[in-house]
Design a protein around this motif. Structure first.
Motif, mmCIF file in Angstrom:
data_model
loop_
_atom_site.group_PDB
_atom_site.id
_atom_site.type_symbol
_atom_site.label_atom_id
_atom_site.label_comp_id
_atom_site.label_asym_id
_atom_site.label_seq_id
_atom_site.Cartn_x
_atom_site.Cartn_y
_atom_site.Cartn_z
ATOM 1 N N UNK A 161 0.824 -1.207 0.000
ATOM 2 C CA UNK A 161 0.000 0.000 0.000
ATOM 3 C C UNK A 161 0.862 1.262 0.000
ATOM 4 N N UNK A 162 2.096 1.157 0.438
ATOM 5 C CA UNK A 162 2.935 2.338 0.652
ATOM 6 C C UNK A 162 4.044 2.492 -0.375
ATOM 7 N N UNK A 163 4.148 1.555 -1.305
ATOM 8 C CA UNK A 163 5.158 1.642 -2.350
ATOM 9 C C UNK A 163 5.475 0.263 -2.905
ATOM 10 N N UNK A 164 6.331 0.256 -3.906
ATOM 11 C CA UNK A 164 6.696 -1.009 -4.551
ATOM 12 C C UNK A 164 7.682 -1.783 -3.678
ATOM 13 N N UNK A 165 7.270 -2.987 -3.293
ATOM 14 C CA UNK A 165 8.096 -3.849 -2.451
ATOM 15 C C UNK A 165 9.028 -4.643 -3.351
ATOM 16 N N UNK A 166 10.320 -4.542 -3.078
ATOM 17 C CA UNK A 166 11.333 -5.266 -3.856
ATOM 18 C C UNK A 166 11.482 -6.701 -3.358
ATOM 19 N N UNK A 167 11.465 -6.878 -2.034
ATOM 20 C CA UNK A 167 11.638 -8.204 -1.453
ATOM 21 C C UNK A 167 11.072 -8.188 -0.037
ATOM 22 N N UNK A 168 10.631 -9.347 0.397
ATOM 23 C CA UNK A 168 10.120 -9.484 1.760
ATOM 24 C C UNK A 168 10.437 -10.907 2.229
ATOM 25 N N UNK A 170 21.754 -4.228 -4.463
ATOM 26 C CA UNK A 170 21.756 -5.687 -4.491
ATOM 27 C C UNK A 170 22.339 -6.213 -3.201
ATOM 28 N N UNK A 171 22.113 -7.456 -2.949
ATOM 29 C CA UNK A 171 22.717 -8.138 -1.809
ATOM 30 C C UNK A 171 22.937 -9.583 -2.224
ATOM 31 N N UNK A 172 23.527 -10.335 -1.346
ATOM 32 C CA UNK A 172 23.917 -11.691 -1.714
ATOM 33 C C UNK A 172 22.732 -12.621 -1.914
ATOM 34 N N UNK A 173 21.581 -12.357 -1.280
ATOM 35 C CA UNK A 173 20.449 -13.249 -1.331
ATOM 36 C C UNK A 173 19.217 -12.478 -1.796
ATOM 37 N N UNK A 174 18.536 -13.015 -2.771
ATOM 38 C CA UNK A 174 17.323 -12.363 -3.233
ATOM 39 C C UNK A 174 16.439 -13.374 -3.925
ATOM 40 N N UNK A 175 15.134 -13.182 -3.785
ATOM 41 C CA UNK A 175 14.188 -14.051 -4.481
ATOM 42 C C UNK A 175 13.934 -13.560 -5.891
ATOM 43 N N UNK A 176 14.150 -12.270 -6.102
ATOM 44 C CA UNK A 176 13.847 -11.704 -7.404
ATOM 45 C C UNK A 176 15.059 -11.781 -8.323
#
Length: 134
Positions: free
Chosen positions: A44-51, A114-120
């Protein structure tokens, strides 16, 4: 995630520098609240990159694409009541990143965070070049 290295003042006199500029730590999430519901609320508050949510510890990290969206979410989501639990939302710290196995990149500035771990999938910046040659 890009973490700010110079001090920036944001609402409530919090000084950025030891906190992520894009990632929020959400605490006191009900164990029955699915990640998709946290994602929907955060969206609701913006585009979520990862959770990512830790069901056992009842907390989550929420990464936004834009720092302004994270600031807005920080102000609005704190105190949200979902599934009988009142959320406590703060800026993610280096320790929070470690808890979830995310790499803290405080000293690395990169427009494409970026970081070492991401789902996207990693996204390449758009180019103006056409894939065909004429």
């Amino acid at each position: 995630c890009l973490c700010i290295t110079t001090a920036t003042t944001i609402p409530n006199n919090i000084t950025m520098g030891k906190f992520s500029e894009y990632v929020l730590f959400v605490d006191n999430i009900s164990s029955v609240t699915p990640t998709r519901d946290v994602d929907k609320e955060a969206g609701w508050y913006g585009r979520v990159r990862d959770i990512v949510k830790d069901h056992k510890l009842r907390c989550a990290l929420v990464e936004y694409d834009r720092a302004d969206d994270a600031k807005y979410a920080w102000r609005k989501m704190d105190g949200t009541i979902m599934d009988g639990r009142k959320w406590k939302v703060d800026w993610a710290t280096k320790e929070d990143f470690k808890l979830f196995g995310w790499k803290w990149t405080e000293d690395d500035y990169s427009p494409a965070r970026s970081r070492s771990r991401s789902r996207s999938a990693v996204r390449s910046p758009p180019t103006n070049e056409s894939p065909r040659s004429d």
